[in-house]
Scaffold this motif. Sequence first.
Motif, PDB file in Angstrom:
ATOM      1  N   THR A  28     -26.440  24.808  30.097  1.00  0.00           N
ATOM      2  CA  THR A  28     -26.504  23.813  31.165  1.00  0.00           C
ATOM      3  C   THR A  28     -27.693  22.867  31.048  1.00  0.00           C
ATOM      4  OG1 THR A  28     -27.747  25.307  32.595  1.00  0.00           O
ATOM      5  CG2 THR A  28     -25.342  25.368  32.771  1.00  0.00           C
ATOM      6  N   ARG A  29     -28.662  23.183  30.192  1.00  0.00           N
ATOM      7  CA  ARG A  29     -29.861  22.336  30.099  1.00  0.00           C
ATOM      8  C   ARG A  29     -29.605  21.107  29.246  1.00  0.00           C
ATOM      9  NH1 ARG A  29     -35.516  25.355  30.045  1.00  0.00           N
ATOM     10  NH2 ARG A  29     -35.981  23.486  28.857  1.00  0.00           N
ATOM     11  N   TYR A  30     -30.147  19.987  29.702  1.00  0.00           N
ATOM     12  CA  TYR A  30     -29.954  18.714  29.010  1.00  0.00           C
ATOM     13  C   TYR A  30     -30.630  18.703  27.641  1.00  0.00           C
ATOM     14  CZ  TYR A  30     -30.130  13.766  27.954  1.00  0.00           C
ATOM     15  OH  TYR A  30     -30.016  12.566  27.329  1.00  0.00           O
ATOM     16  N   ASP A  31     -31.824  19.297  27.545  1.00  0.00           N
ATOM     17  CA  ASP A  31     -32.545  19.266  26.273  1.00  0.00           C
ATOM     18  C   ASP A  31     -31.908  20.162  25.209  1.00  0.00           C
ATOM     19  OD1 ASP A  31     -33.311  21.398  27.814  1.00  0.00           O
ATOM     20  OD2 ASP A  31     -35.396  21.384  27.163  1.00  0.00           O
ATOM     21  N   ASN A  33     -28.517  20.181  24.952  1.00  0.00           N
ATOM     22  CA  ASN A  33     -27.174  19.631  24.844  1.00  0.00           C
ATOM     23  C   ASN A  33     -26.860  19.355  23.368  1.00  0.00           C
ATOM     24  OD1 ASN A  33     -24.729  18.618  25.557  1.00  0.00           O
ATOM     25  ND2 ASN A  33     -25.510  16.642  26.297  1.00  0.00           N
TER      26      ASN A  33
END
Length: 160
Positions: A28-31, A33
Motif C-alpha cells: 500500500t505504500r507509495y514509495d 509502488n
Amino acid sequence: MPSFDIVSELDMHEVSNAVDQANRELGTRYDFNKVDAKFELAGDVITLQAEVDFQLQQMMDILRTKLVGRKVDIKSLDVGEPHTANMRARQLVTLKQGLDQPFSKKIVKMIKDKKLKVQAQVQGDQVRVTGKKRDDLQEVMAMLRSEDLELPLQYTNFRD
C-alpha cells in the motif's frame, strides 16, 4: 518451596502476524509502488528482499513498527548486514530465543551477587530460581527487570 523459571521466548504467532502486516503495508505504500520487495519468515529467520539497500532500511523500520505493535520485544532481533547482488538486496534478521549457557551463568551470577536468600540454577535453556519466601522471588524479578540485558526475559512457572 516457591520457585519460578526465567526464560526468553517469542510468541511466533505474533511474529508471523507482524511479518504479514509488514508485507501488506509494502503493497500500500507509495514509495514501494512497482518495487519487488517482500518479507519472508522461515523458522527463526526473517528475510528482507528489495531492489536496493536503502529500501531495506525502510523495510526494517516497517518491521520494527509492526513487531512493537504486536508487543514483540525488539531486543530479540539480530539484524545482519545487507547483501547486494544481481540488482537485488537481501538482509537476514535472526530471532533470538532461549538462554544460552554464558548468558544463563551471567544471570545466576547477578542473582548471587545481590546476596538474596534464593538459589538459582541453570536448567537447559532456562534458569530456575527457588527461595523460601515469595517476596524474595519477587525481589529477584524486580532486580532483573531493572537491569539492561541484551535479551528480553519472561518469568514463567511461578509456584508457591
